[in-house]
Design a protein around this motif. Structure first.
Motif, PDB file in Angstrom:
ATOM      1  N   ARG A 113     -14.703 -28.911 -27.632  1.00 10.63           N
ATOM      2  CA  ARG A 113     -13.245 -28.776 -27.525  1.00 10.63           C
ATOM      3  C   ARG A 113     -12.608 -28.608 -28.916  1.00 10.63           C
ATOM      4  N   ILE A 114     -13.065 -29.386 -29.849  1.00  8.35           N
ATOM      5  CA  ILE A 114     -12.535 -29.303 -31.221  1.00  8.35           C
ATOM      6  C   ILE A 114     -12.843 -27.927 -31.816  1.00  8.35           C
ATOM      7  N   ASN A 116     -13.240 -25.159 -30.228  1.00 10.79           N
ATOM      8  CA  ASN A 116     -12.364 -24.182 -29.576  1.00 10.79           C
ATOM      9  C   ASN A 116     -10.934 -24.253 -30.131  1.00 10.79           C
ATOM     10  N   ASP A 117     -10.437 -25.479 -30.328  1.00  8.43           N
ATOM     11  CA  ASP A 117      -9.099 -25.658 -30.921  1.00  8.43           C
ATOM     12  C   ASP A 117      -9.047 -24.984 -32.289  1.00  8.43           C
ATOM     13  N   ASN A 118     -10.070 -25.231 -33.092  1.00  2.00           N
ATOM     14  CA  ASN A 118     -10.104 -24.682 -34.450  1.00  2.00           C
ATOM     15  C   ASN A 118     -10.149 -23.159 -34.451  1.00  2.00           C
ATOM     16  N   ILE A 121      -6.580 -21.988 -33.705  1.00  2.00           N
ATOM     17  CA  ILE A 121      -5.720 -22.191 -34.877  1.00  2.00           C
ATOM     18  C   ILE A 121      -6.078 -21.173 -35.967  1.00  2.00           C
ATOM     19  N   LYS A 190       0.489 -24.795 -27.714  1.00  2.00           N
ATOM     20  CA  LYS A 190      -0.481 -25.535 -26.897  1.00  2.00           C
ATOM     21  C   LYS A 190      -0.031 -26.977 -26.749  1.00  2.00           C
ATOM     22  N   LEU A 193      -4.002 -30.127 -27.890  1.00  2.00           N
ATOM     23  CA  LEU A 193      -5.193 -29.936 -28.730  1.00  2.00           C
ATOM     24  C   LEU A 193      -5.725 -31.318 -29.124  1.00  2.00           C
ATOM     25  N   TYR A 194      -7.020 -31.388 -29.373  1.00  2.00           N
ATOM     26  CA  TYR A 194      -7.636 -32.704 -29.563  1.00  2.00           C
ATOM     27  C   TYR A 194      -7.006 -33.498 -30.718  1.00  2.00           C
ATOM     28  N   THR A 196      -4.391 -32.375 -32.863  1.00  2.00           N
ATOM     29  CA  THR A 196      -2.982 -32.127 -33.182  1.00  2.00           C
ATOM     30  C   THR A 196      -2.048 -32.228 -31.980  1.00  2.00           C
ATOM     31  N   THR A 199       1.090 -28.548 -30.098  1.00  7.77           N
ATOM     32  CA  THR A 199       1.023 -27.822 -31.367  1.00  7.77           C
ATOM     33  C   THR A 199       1.710 -26.463 -31.284  1.00  7.77           C
ATOM     34  N   GLY A 239      -2.167 -36.082 -29.283  1.00 11.94           N
ATOM     35  CA  GLY A 239      -3.345 -35.841 -30.114  1.00 11.94           C
ATOM     36  C   GLY A 239      -3.739 -37.101 -30.848  1.00 11.94           C
TER      37      GLY A 239
END
Ligand SMILES: [Zn+2]
Length: 264
Positions: A113-114, A116-118, A121, A190, A193-194, A196, A199, A239
């Motif tokens: 998940r992290i 994918n978030d990154n 971003i 979003k 996000l994990y 943040t 966001t 987050g």
């Protein structure tokens, strides 16, 4: 007298070939806006950057940059080279102990998940659009907010050195309205996000983006065009956040800059 006049005119002509200005101070983490003649070609550290029709360009100085920065401007076949010293900023060390261990190191099951978030971003920050809003003045996103965290602080959580804090934190009550600091286009919106939480990312042109984190409500959508001062959402603690606050970020592509360098 005639001779003097001649010299003055000559100087004027040769100067006008190279006329340009730079706004900002050359400290680590700072944003610098330049204005050259239109149709100039600009290189920063030998890398060509976008110059707007009116001659605006922008670049940033990384947090730990130690070497000088080189700026090259080419116009009508003439080249102007400039080297600027980058001054050091003093960063704080922030030690926080007694945190639950899963707050210091995320559990394995959220790695994907992290990642994918990154990726999301990173994609928003990589845009290089023709907008030139970066050349305007930024405004603070909250009224009467207290700054509780600054750019560059090295965080040591339970004795483990973590990546530095790149944002500017404002303490505010949950639900406080957040205003856009600058005109721009929403490139990411979003809710969850994990790290943040809620966001938003805005594009302001030429690789300059701003982020708003840990938001409770988000009032805008991706691709929406926003004016400075528009209410874009509210303060939250979503987050990874220890309490209600707004964390804002400023980037020049993948280089994280100090938001305080553009706010008063
Ligand atoms: Zn923060």
């Amino acid at each position: 007298m005639k001779k003097l006049l001649y010299i003055v005119v000559l100087c004027f002509i040769s100067n006008s070939l190279y006329a340009f200005e730079l706004k900002g101070t050359f400290f680590q983490g700072n944003l610098i806006v330049g204005k050259a003649d239109s149709k100039s070609i600009v290189f920063i550290d030998e890398k060509k950057i976008k110059v707007s029709e009116k001659g605006f360009f922008v670049f940033g100085l990384a947090k730990d940059r130690k070497n000088d920065i080189s700026i090259k401007i080419i116009k009508n076949g003439f080249t102007k080279n400039l080297t600027k010293k980058v001054y050091k900023k003093k960063y704080k060390i922030q030690k926080i102990n007694g945190l639950p261990s899963k707050q210091v190191t995320p559990p394995k099951e959220v790695y994907e998940r992290i990642k994918n978030d990154n990726r999301l971003i990173g994609k928003a920050r990589a845009l290089d659009t023709d907008l030139i809003f970066f050349s305007n003045k930024f405004e603070v996103p909250l009224k009467n907010a207290i700054i509780t965290g600054v750019y560059g602080s090295q965080r040591v959580l339970n004795g483990i050195p973590k990546s530095p804090h790149y944002g500017l934190d404002f303490a505010a009550k949950e639900g406080t309205e957040i205003k856009a600091m600058l005109d721009g286009t929403v490139t990411l919106a979003k809710k969850n996000l994990y790290y943040t939480g809620g966001t938003l990312i805005f594009d302001h042109g030429h690789g300059i983006s701003t982020l708003y984190m840990h938001m409770k409500d988000i009032f805008v959508k991706k691709n929406q065009k926003i004016k400075q001062g528009d209410v874009i959402g509210t303060v939250g603690k979503t987050g990874r956040s220890t309490g209600a606050h707004l964390d804002i970020r400023l980037n020049w592509f993948d280089i994280k800059l100090d938001p305080a360098s553009v706010l008063n």
